[in-house]
Scaffold this motif. Structure first.
Motif, PDB file in Angstrom:
ATOM      1  N   ALA A 180      45.604 -38.272 -65.186  1.00 46.12           N
ATOM      2  CA  ALA A 180      44.243 -37.214 -65.680  1.00 46.12           C
ATOM      3  C   ALA A 180      43.131 -38.520 -66.030  1.00 46.12           C
ATOM      4  O   ALA A 180      43.257 -39.472 -66.296  1.00 46.12           O
ATOM      5  CB  ALA A 180      44.385 -36.458 -66.685  1.00 46.12           C
ATOM      6  N   PRO A 181      41.835 -37.632 -65.729  1.00 49.89           N
ATOM      7  CA  PRO A 181      40.791 -38.406 -66.117  1.00 49.89           C
ATOM      8  C   PRO A 181      40.858 -38.841 -67.815  1.00 49.89           C
ATOM      9  O   PRO A 181      41.388 -38.059 -68.747  1.00 49.89           O
ATOM     10  CB  PRO A 181      39.581 -37.553 -65.990  1.00 49.89           C
ATOM     11  CG  PRO A 181      39.946 -36.696 -64.942  1.00 49.89           C
ATOM     12  CD  PRO A 181      41.540 -36.399 -65.156  1.00 49.89           C
ATOM     13  N   ALA A 300      41.293 -41.411 -53.898  1.00 52.40           N
ATOM     14  CA  ALA A 300      40.807 -42.805 -53.619  1.00 52.40           C
ATOM     15  C   ALA A 300      39.294 -42.647 -53.856  1.00 52.40           C
ATOM     16  O   ALA A 300      38.585 -41.681 -53.589  1.00 52.40           O
ATOM     17  CB  ALA A 300      41.301 -43.001 -52.308  1.00 52.40           C
ATOM     18  N   PRO A 301      38.656 -43.818 -54.035  1.00 52.74           N
ATOM     19  CA  PRO A 301      37.227 -43.751 -53.938  1.00 52.74           C
ATOM     20  C   PRO A 301      36.607 -43.538 -52.566  1.00 52.74           C
ATOM     21  O   PRO A 301      37.291 -43.602 -51.714  1.00 52.74           O
ATOM     22  CB  PRO A 301      36.868 -45.600 -54.344  1.00 52.74           C
ATOM     23  CG  PRO A 301      38.101 -45.811 -54.803  1.00 52.74           C
ATOM     24  CD  PRO A 301      39.237 -45.096 -54.338  1.00 52.74           C
ATOM     25  N   GLU A 302      35.466 -42.931 -52.576  1.00 54.84           N
ATOM     26  CA  GLU A 302      34.647 -42.284 -51.612  1.00 54.84           C
ATOM     27  C   GLU A 302      33.662 -43.120 -51.352  1.00 54.84           C
ATOM     28  O   GLU A 302      32.458 -43.264 -52.066  1.00 54.84           O
ATOM     29  CB  GLU A 302      34.374 -40.881 -51.729  1.00 54.84           C
ATOM     30  CG  GLU A 302      33.700 -40.126 -50.737  1.00 54.84           C
ATOM     31  CD  GLU A 302      34.430 -40.211 -49.313  1.00 54.84           C
ATOM     32  OE1 GLU A 302      33.688 -40.818 -48.645  1.00 54.84           O
ATOM     33  OE2 GLU A 302      35.342 -39.913 -49.338  1.00 54.84           O
ATOM     34  N   THR A 312      32.131 -38.070 -60.919  1.00 53.47           N
ATOM     35  CA  THR A 312      33.242 -38.400 -59.897  1.00 53.47           C
ATOM     36  C   THR A 312      34.351 -38.888 -60.964  1.00 53.47           C
ATOM     37  O   THR A 312      34.300 -39.950 -61.805  1.00 53.47           O
ATOM     38  CB  THR A 312      32.890 -39.396 -58.998  1.00 53.47           C
ATOM     39  OG1 THR A 312      31.708 -38.534 -58.260  1.00 53.47           O
ATOM     40  CG2 THR A 312      33.984 -39.608 -58.120  1.00 53.47           C
ATOM     41  N   PHE A 313      35.661 -38.526 -60.633  1.00 54.96           N
ATOM     42  CA  PHE A 313      36.942 -38.960 -61.309  1.00 54.96           C
ATOM     43  C   PHE A 313      37.854 -39.548 -60.362  1.00 54.96           C
ATOM     44  O   PHE A 313      38.132 -38.596 -59.391  1.00 54.96           O
ATOM     45  CB  PHE A 313      37.669 -37.820 -62.129  1.00 54.96           C
ATOM     46  CG  PHE A 313      36.675 -37.484 -63.288  1.00 54.96           C
ATOM     47  CD1 PHE A 313      36.420 -37.956 -64.352  1.00 54.96           C
ATOM     48  CD2 PHE A 313      36.203 -35.928 -62.992  1.00 54.96           C
ATOM     49  CE1 PHE A 313      35.876 -37.305 -65.484  1.00 54.96           C
ATOM     50  CE2 PHE A 313      35.218 -35.405 -64.177  1.00 54.96           C
ATOM     51  CZ  PHE A 313      35.070 -36.259 -65.497  1.00 54.96           C
ATOM     52  N   HIS A 314      38.202 -40.696 -60.545  1.00 57.63           N
ATOM     53  CA  HIS A 314      39.253 -41.316 -59.502  1.00 57.63           C
ATOM     54  C   HIS A 314      40.546 -41.081 -60.494  1.00 57.63           C
ATOM     55  O   HIS A 314      40.647 -41.977 -61.164  1.00 57.63           O
ATOM     56  CB  HIS A 314      38.920 -42.700 -59.098  1.00 57.63           C
ATOM     57  CG  HIS A 314      39.968 -43.374 -58.432  1.00 57.63           C
ATOM     58  ND1 HIS A 314      40.099 -44.664 -58.404  1.00 57.63           N
ATOM     59  CD2 HIS A 314      40.952 -42.849 -57.437  1.00 57.63           C
ATOM     60  CE1 HIS A 314      41.152 -45.123 -57.596  1.00 57.63           C
ATOM     61  NE2 HIS A 314      41.796 -43.897 -57.226  1.00 57.63           N
ATOM     62  N   ALA A 315      41.139 -40.000 -60.085  1.00 56.78           N
ATOM     63  CA  ALA A 315      42.407 -39.583 -60.684  1.00 56.78           C
ATOM     64  C   ALA A 315      43.281 -38.698 -60.021  1.00 56.78           C
ATOM     65  O   ALA A 315      42.950 -38.458 -58.845  1.00 56.78           O
ATOM     66  CB  ALA A 315      42.049 -39.084 -62.010  1.00 56.78           C
TER      67      ALA A 315
END
Length: 535
Positions: A180-181, A300-302, A312-315
């Motif tokens: 989770a973030p 995944a990063p966009e 934005t959360f990468h999680a």
């Protein structure tokens, strides 16, 4: 133990029970190892189709797909389906045989640099060494499945495959897990925006499906009264008969005319695992973070720049949804009838009530198949229409090529899905042009004795391209074909073939297909301009 056995053992541990391909002398040791490990190797008629069969199995089992190709032309044939796996986020293990490095110094028959070809479309492309093979195959299986899944390629020299190695304790590392973030200002800001939202909206994408977060997303949507627009590959993350479901989106400008007012009205948009690779230009910058809060949950990063976001959360998508909801009290949302009106408009926008045509075919098949039926759809106009009309009630029940949009995928996808889930009803929708690309795979279907229902939209044309040609005021060129007698072909191969030109005949054919032990081909004649104004 041979290095080929080391590879096969690790694949079996990952849940693999089937591998597909066309063998050659360079991969015979590998095929032998797969069979001895308990992985059944199945012959397809083309490597591209074999890769889609492997994907079909993955959708049903969660285990990575395995494609085996011999040197040279076999490997070259697999490039398309590997690129498709990269763009459609499929964990495909591509195993190619190759000539030993020393031999290739003076021997160049069928030899080219496989890793140079596969590298740009894979998460990794490597030549298997003689040392540390166990560590490498573990690393590559983990990589294929990690975060946003994708293909990996292993080039296996003939001598390396057969090399004997000590049967030591396998090298295994736990797969890294997104969580989770982290608590902090960003998460607090996202929660605050959700708490005050009166018109929250969820745009759900493929990452939700790949991370098994559909149930969590459905719970979140219902708790906060947030309607859900799903990408085509994410159809079913919220059952489409749910009052909050606004169906699929991505390729239909007609659908967008109904969905855009909802997007414009929303004051909080949650991009839950949304992968814009599925979307067409009409979805570029469709929302403005300066006007409303856009919260993005990414596996995944966009880097596409198809859209912007406020936070934005990468999680992990599912864990992120739980963290975002924690401590936020639900409130009444979406006053008025916009959501219900939009659902009603979409339910009649695509010709669903026509007497006969592509929409009638789709609705008739859906009405005569079980709730958990699996539909595979080939690229073409019928795919856009079916993706809007077909009601998906669970994830992994509408399978198609959405990133790369490859023709010829529906039949092999259905073959793999039915093989892995024999108790599920599996239907393949294909255009006549798409089926003619992979007619040989009807033989594969016959040989595997799989009762798949194949529905062919017969208009003797590449209908989507013909439609675009007319819209551009260009002359007709390269899009028409003679009608093929698909019924005769089906019957010649031991299947059931039925010409269908009305709803009643088609419904009867579907019921027959669900009850038989061989494949059923429903050849549905339609006018080539049936899609005008429909998509």
């Amino acid at each position: 133990m041979r290095i080929a056995d080391v590879i096969a053992r690790r694949l079996y541990e990952a849940g693999v029970r089937y591998a597909f391909g066309v063998p050659g002398g360079e991969v015979l040791t590998l095929v032998d190892a797969l069979e001895k490990a308990g992985i059944r190797f199945l012959l397809a008629k083309h490597e591209n189709a074999a890769g889609f069969m492997a994907e079909g199995v993955w959708h049903m089992t969660g285990a990575p797909g395995v494609l085996v190709c011999t040197v040279g032309p076999g490997a070259a044939n697999a490039v398309n389906v590997t690129a498709n796996a990269e763009q459609d986020r499929v964990p495909l293990i591509v195993l190619t045989g190759c000539v030993d490095a020393g031999e290739a110094v003076t021997y160049n028959h069928q030899v080219f640099d496989h890793t140079a070809v596969f590298g740009p479309v894979c998460k990794a492309s490597v030549t298997m060494p003689e040392k540390n093979a166990d560590a490498l195959i573990d690393k590559l299986v983990r990589l294929a499945m990690a975060d946003r899944p994708g293909p990996v390629h292993i080039d296996l020299p003939i001598a390396v495959a057969a090399k004997e190695v000590a049967d030591a304790k396998p090298v295994r590392r736990p797969a890294p897990q997104l969580s989770a973030p982290a608590p902090g200002d960003a998460l607090d800001a996202a929660r605050a925006a959700l708490a005050k939202a009166e018109r929250p909206l969820i745009v759900a994408g493929l990452d939700v499906v790949n991370q098994d977060a559909a149930d969590t997303l459905a719970d979140f949507a219902r708790k906060f009264g947030a309607p859900v627009i799903a990408s085509y590959k994410a159809k079913g993350v919220l059952a489409e008969d749910d009052p909050l479901s606004l169906g699929g989106a991505g390729l239909s400008p007609l659908a967008d005319t109904h969905l855009k007012p909802v997007i414009e009205a929303a004051d909080f948009i949650l991009l839950a695992g949304y992968d814009p690779i599925e979307m067409r230009p009409g979805w570029q910058n469709l929302w403005d973070p300066a006007e409303k809060t856009i919260v993005e949950l990414l596996a995944a990063p966009e880097y596409s720049y198809m859209h912007d976001a406020t936070i934005t959360f990468h999680a992990h998508v599912g864990e992120s949804l739980k963290a975002l909801a924690n401590g936020v009290e639900p409130r009444a949302t979406w006053p008025g009838s916009l959501i219900a009106d939009t659902r009603s408009a979409l339910a009649g926008a695509f010709g669903q009530n026509e007497a006969w045509g592509p929409a009638a075919i789709t609705t008739t098949v859906r009405a005569n198949t079980p709730r958990d039926a699996v539909l595979t759809v080939d690229s073409g106009a019928h795919r856009i229409l079916a993706s809007q009309i077909w009601e998906a009630q669970a994830p992994h029940t509408v399978l198609q090529s959405t990133g790369l949009c490859t023709m010829g995928c529906a039949l092999p996808l259905a073959t793999g899905a039915k093989l892995a889930a024999p108790d599920r009803a599996v239907v393949a929708f294909t255009g006549d042009g798409g089926l003619e690309m992979v007619l040989g795979e009807l033989v594969t279907l016959r040989d595997l004795k799989l009762p798949v229902i194949v529905v062919v939209f017969v208009d003797a044309s590449l209908a989507l391209i013909e439609k675009k040609q007319r819209e551009m005021s260009y002359g007709n060129a390269g899009v028409d074909m003679q009608e093929t007698d698909f019924v005769a072909i089906a019957e010649a191969l031991g299947g059931i073939g039925i010409w269908c030109e009305d709803r009643e005949t088609l419904a009867s054919a579907i019921r027959t297909g669900l009850a038989t032990d061989t494949f059923t081909l429903c050849a549905c004649r339609i006018d080539r301009q049936s899609y005008d104004g429909r998509i």
